[in-house]
Scaffold this motif. Structure first.
Motif, short mmCIF file in Angstrom:
data_model
loop_
_atom_site.label_atom_id
_atom_site.label_comp_id
_atom_site.label_asym_id
_atom_site.label_seq_id
_atom_site.Cartn_x
_atom_site.Cartn_y
_atom_site.Cartn_z
N ALA A 63 0.82 -1.33 0.10
CA ALA A 63 -0.09 -0.02 0.03
C ALA A 63 0.72 1.35 0.09
O ALA A 63 0.47 2.34 -0.59
CB ALA A 63 -0.72 0.05 1.19
N ILE A 64 2.02 1.17 0.63
CA ILE A 64 2.90 2.51 0.87
C ILE A 64 3.57 2.96 -0.59
O ILE A 64 3.72 4.12 -0.88
CB ILE A 64 3.98 2.41 1.85
CG1 ILE A 64 4.52 3.55 2.18
CG2 ILE A 64 4.75 1.13 1.45
CD1 ILE A 64 3.71 4.71 2.92
N ASP A 65 3.85 1.75 -1.25
CA ASP A 65 4.51 1.82 -2.74
C ASP A 65 3.26 2.46 -3.64
O ASP A 65 3.72 3.12 -4.51
CB ASP A 65 5.07 0.59 -3.22
CG ASP A 65 6.48 0.34 -2.33
OD1 ASP A 65 7.25 1.11 -1.82
OD2 ASP A 65 6.61 -0.75 -2.35
N PHE A 66 2.06 2.09 -3.34
CA PHE A 66 1.19 2.26 -4.50
C PHE A 66 0.55 3.54 -4.27
O PHE A 66 0.36 4.33 -5.21
CB PHE A 66 0.09 1.05 -4.26
CG PHE A 66 -0.97 1.22 -5.33
CD1 PHE A 66 -0.92 0.97 -6.63
CD2 PHE A 66 -2.50 1.88 -5.00
CE1 PHE A 66 -1.86 1.08 -7.60
CE2 PHE A 66 -3.38 2.23 -5.89
CZ PHE A 66 -3.16 1.56 -7.16
N PHE A 67 0.19 3.95 -3.10
CA PHE A 67 -0.32 5.40 -2.87
C PHE A 67 0.61 6.42 -2.59
O PHE A 67 0.13 7.55 -2.64
CB PHE A 67 -1.03 5.09 -1.37
CG PHE A 67 -2.66 4.21 -1.85
CD1 PHE A 67 -3.46 4.87 -2.54
CD2 PHE A 67 -2.50 3.09 -0.97
CE1 PHE A 67 -4.63 3.91 -2.69
CE2 PHE A 67 -4.00 2.58 -1.10
CZ PHE A 67 -4.80 2.77 -2.23
N LEU A 186 -11.02 16.62 -7.72
CA LEU A 186 -9.73 16.30 -8.30
C LEU A 186 -9.05 15.20 -7.66
O LEU A 186 -8.67 14.14 -8.12
CB LEU A 186 -8.85 17.37 -8.60
CG LEU A 186 -9.22 18.45 -9.70
CD1 LEU A 186 -8.20 19.59 -9.76
CD2 LEU A 186 -9.52 17.66 -10.85
N ALA A 187 -8.97 15.45 -6.23
CA ALA A 187 -8.60 14.30 -5.41
C ALA A 187 -9.36 12.98 -5.56
O ALA A 187 -8.73 11.80 -5.73
CB ALA A 187 -8.57 14.88 -3.82
N LEU A 188 -10.69 12.98 -5.62
CA LEU A 188 -11.33 11.83 -5.73
C LEU A 188 -11.82 11.40 -7.08
O LEU A 188 -11.79 10.20 -7.27
CB LEU A 188 -12.91 12.22 -5.02
CG LEU A 188 -12.96 12.73 -3.53
CD1 LEU A 188 -14.54 12.82 -3.17
CD2 LEU A 188 -12.47 11.59 -2.65
N GLY A 189 -11.77 12.14 -8.13
CA GLY A 189 -12.29 11.52 -9.40
C GLY A 189 -11.23 12.25 -10.45
O GLY A 189 -11.54 12.04 -11.67
N GLY A 190 -10.13 12.74 -9.97
CA GLY A 190 -9.22 13.37 -11.15
C GLY A 190 -8.02 12.48 -11.34
O GLY A 190 -6.92 13.10 -12.04
N VAL A 192 -5.76 11.51 -9.12
CA VAL A 192 -4.54 11.81 -8.47
C VAL A 192 -3.83 10.74 -7.66
O VAL A 192 -3.08 10.06 -7.57
CB VAL A 192 -4.79 12.91 -7.70
CG1 VAL A 192 -3.50 13.36 -6.89
CG2 VAL A 192 -5.22 14.27 -8.61
N ILE A 193 -4.95 10.30 -6.44
CA ILE A 193 -4.61 9.17 -5.72
C ILE A 193 -4.96 7.91 -6.16
O ILE A 193 -4.23 7.05 -6.03
CB ILE A 193 -5.36 9.47 -4.19
CG1 ILE A 193 -4.67 10.82 -3.83
CG2 ILE A 193 -5.09 8.50 -3.35
CD1 ILE A 193 -5.58 11.33 -2.48
N VAL A 194 -6.18 7.71 -6.77
CA VAL A 194 -6.58 6.51 -7.46
C VAL A 194 -6.33 6.88 -8.83
O VAL A 194 -6.70 7.79 -9.49
CB VAL A 194 -8.27 6.34 -7.18
CG1 VAL A 194 -8.57 5.21 -8.01
CG2 VAL A 194 -8.51 6.25 -5.84
N PRO A 195 -5.51 5.85 -9.43
CA PRO A 195 -4.94 5.87 -11.18
C PRO A 195 -6.36 5.99 -11.95
O PRO A 195 -7.30 5.39 -11.68
CB PRO A 195 -4.41 4.52 -11.27
CG PRO A 195 -3.94 4.11 -9.79
CD PRO A 195 -5.00 4.69 -8.82
N ALA A 196 -6.20 6.68 -12.96
CA ALA A 196 -7.23 6.77 -13.65
C ALA A 196 -8.01 5.53 -14.38
O ALA A 196 -9.13 5.22 -14.44
CB ALA A 196 -6.83 7.63 -14.96
N ASP A 197 -7.12 4.50 -14.63
CA ASP A 197 -7.66 3.25 -14.98
C ASP A 197 -8.56 2.46 -13.99
O ASP A 197 -8.98 1.55 -14.32
CB ASP A 197 -6.56 2.24 -15.55
CG ASP A 197 -5.54 1.96 -14.61
OD1 ASP A 197 -5.75 2.21 -13.39
OD2 ASP A 197 -4.54 1.25 -14.91
#
Length: 254
Positions: A63-67, A186-190, A192-197
């Protein structure tokens, strides 16, 4: 031809340096700004990596590497967009920008000082968040760090341009609402944190065209794969050019 001189004025570089110091201190000493720029990203990082709050496939990574790359991208957005937009808007409303623009610092020096101040705050953010991530087990490689720095500079340029456009065209109270709402969306749906795919429906494709998605993707590719995606660079440079042009044309100093 006559040349305007300012008797007793410090050299240009010193004036800009003083303004940079003022801008950085103004953000870091303000409790609300400090909350948005540093404390919130750190809490988001801890929450995402220590509590299973999102059911997301991390491609086998911890999780730390991913986020962590996405949280660092979020930090860039808070300092270069939200914080800068709000501070500049209220400075404009209170007549500070108009006053400073008539001093030997000038409009150009003032803008350079603001941008440099953003970079100083961004550096503090990266150090605090990066150290927190390292304490939680993150181990980035040197190449990833270098490429991520490039991505962060591109992202800071795009979001600072957006901040100046918003701050220079809207009322201060409207900027306060717009900047915070835009950051949340943008943080929730842009991307940023969660990849676009990982986003649903059309958001998957839309996010990659937004500066937030381009920055988030660039940060993830840099840290996770040691590369800087050309598309993200193009998107960030394009947004910087468009928003910078808009800010230069529409910015009102009073």
């Amino acid at each position: 031809m006559t040349t305007t001189t300012h008797a007793g004025a410090a050299p240009t570089w010193r004036r800009v340096l003083a303004q940079t110091d003022f801008e950085a201190r103004a953000i870091l000493r303000n409790g609300e700004q400090l909350l948005v720029t540093i404390i919130v990203p750190v809490l988001v990082l801890i929450g995402l990596t220590q509590v299973d709050v999102l059911d997301i496939d991390t491609d086998g990574m911890s999780a730390i590497d991913f986020f962590t790359p996405g949280v660092l991208a979020l930090a860039v957005m808070t300092s270069s967009f939200t914080s800068q937009a709000i501070a500049s808007a209220f400075d404009r409303r209170n007549g500070v920008l108009r006053l400073l623009s008539t001093t030997p610092l000038g409009r150009g020096g003032l803008l350079i000082g603001k941008i440099a101040g953003v970079l100083v705050v961004g550096t503090v953010q990266v150090l605090v968040i990066g150290l927190t991530a390292v304490l939680l087990g993150w181990r980035p490689d040197a190449l990833g760090v270098l490429l991520a720095i490039v991505a962060m500079l591109l992202g800071a340029a795009a979001f600072t341009s957006l901040a100046l456009l918003v701050a220079g065209t809207l009322r201060a109270e409207a900027v306060l609402a717009v900047a915070n709402l835009a950051l949340l969306l943008l943080a929730l749906g842009g991307g940023v944190i969660v990849p676009a795919d990982r986003l649903p429906g059309p958001l998957e494709h839309l996010a990659l065209l937004l500066p937030s998605g381009a920055l988030g993707e660039a940060m993830r590719q840099a840290f996770q794969h040691g590369s800087l995606p050309a598309w993200s660079v193009v998107v960030l440079v394009g947004w910087t050019a468009a928003l910078g042009w808009g800010a230069a044309r529409l910015f009102r100093w009073h």
